[in-house]
Design a protein around this motif. Sequence first.
Motif, mmCIF file in Angstrom:
data_model
loop_
_atom_site.group_PDB
_atom_site.id
_atom_site.type_symbol
_atom_site.label_atom_id
_atom_site.label_comp_id
_atom_site.label_asym_id
_atom_site.label_seq_id
_atom_site.Cartn_x
_atom_site.Cartn_y
_atom_site.Cartn_z
ATOM 1 N N ARG A 149 0.860 -1.178 0.000
ATOM 2 C CA ARG A 149 0.000 0.000 0.000
ATOM 3 C C ARG A 149 0.899 1.232 0.000
ATOM 4 N N PRO A 150 1.111 1.845 -1.172
ATOM 5 C CA PRO A 150 1.959 3.034 -1.251
ATOM 6 C C PRO A 150 1.150 4.310 -1.009
ATOM 7 N N ILE A 151 1.691 5.215 -0.237
ATOM 8 C CA ILE A 151 1.025 6.483 0.075
ATOM 9 C C ILE A 151 1.990 7.635 -0.192
ATOM 10 N N ILE A 152 1.481 8.705 -0.823
ATOM 11 C CA ILE A 152 2.297 9.885 -1.114
ATOM 12 C C ILE A 152 2.325 10.826 0.088
ATOM 13 N N TYR A 153 3.537 11.258 0.465
ATOM 14 C CA TYR A 153 3.721 12.268 1.504
ATOM 15 C C TYR A 153 4.469 13.450 0.896
ATOM 16 N N THR A 154 3.855 14.610 0.890
ATOM 17 C CA THR A 154 4.533 15.788 0.334
ATOM 18 C C THR A 154 5.636 16.237 1.289
ATOM 19 N N THR A 155 6.707 16.760 0.706
ATOM 20 C CA THR A 155 7.871 17.162 1.512
ATOM 21 C C THR A 155 8.193 18.645 1.385
ATOM 22 N N SER A 156 7.380 19.384 0.636
ATOM 23 C CA SER A 156 7.638 20.809 0.444
ATOM 24 C C SER A 156 6.326 21.580 0.437
ATOM 25 N N GLU A 157 6.333 22.769 0.995
ATOM 26 C CA GLU A 157 5.159 23.627 0.983
ATOM 27 C C GLU A 157 5.092 24.501 -0.264
#
Length: 232
Positions: A149-157
């Motif tokens: 189960r891959p989930i995207i996590y943003t790392t920049s605003e």
Amino acid sequence: MKHYIKNYAFFLVITASVLLGACKKDKKTPEGGGDENTKQIPTTNRRELTNDSLFLYAKQIYYWNSSLPSYDAFEPRKYTSGSDLNGYEDNLFNIGKASASADYESGQNSLKYSYIEDITTRNPDALAAKPNFQASVDLEGNGNDLGIRPIIYTTSETTNAYLLFITAVYPGSDADKKGVKRGWVITKINGQSIGNDYNTEAAIYNSGLSANSVTLEGDKYENKTVVGTFSV
């Protein structure tokens, strides 16, 4: 309902106690719309029986069941245009529309959360799992995914940079057998780097993760620290 719907899978938003564990309704029986049911006369017609089942099933466990009209007012047997599946889809769509719920949006030709499909063309054999966008494992235990189960996590605003984390590895899956672990980060899919822009790279991970086979590369994490790389 299973007695009549042998070749179709019917999915609609229901209470947490049945499937998902989201919001729980206090009552399972409809509170409104009346119970008039004089038009449901005996029949041996499979399409009529299936349309009855779709509606009566929704009257019991659809999350917005209290907003549905009575059987007599809705008349589920009238949805007979086209193929069997087309008629059932029309029935289901109008169930959502009649509820005036969040499942239905004006101007759209399908519901947001509910759908019906032909399992003879969608559902793979349990020993030959194939990726599928809609479900990982169905109620019969047939797998349709890669085992992760891959989930995207943003790392920049300010940009669309992101990390594609593996948040779960399903026991017994191909990924599990090859040693993939929860918490690892995928950095390449079929040799193509990802992580810079989730909008422009969506096609890479969507097509890669929905293929019959895929090569994943990335970083192994332990306690928030990269401890190695992987390629499977």
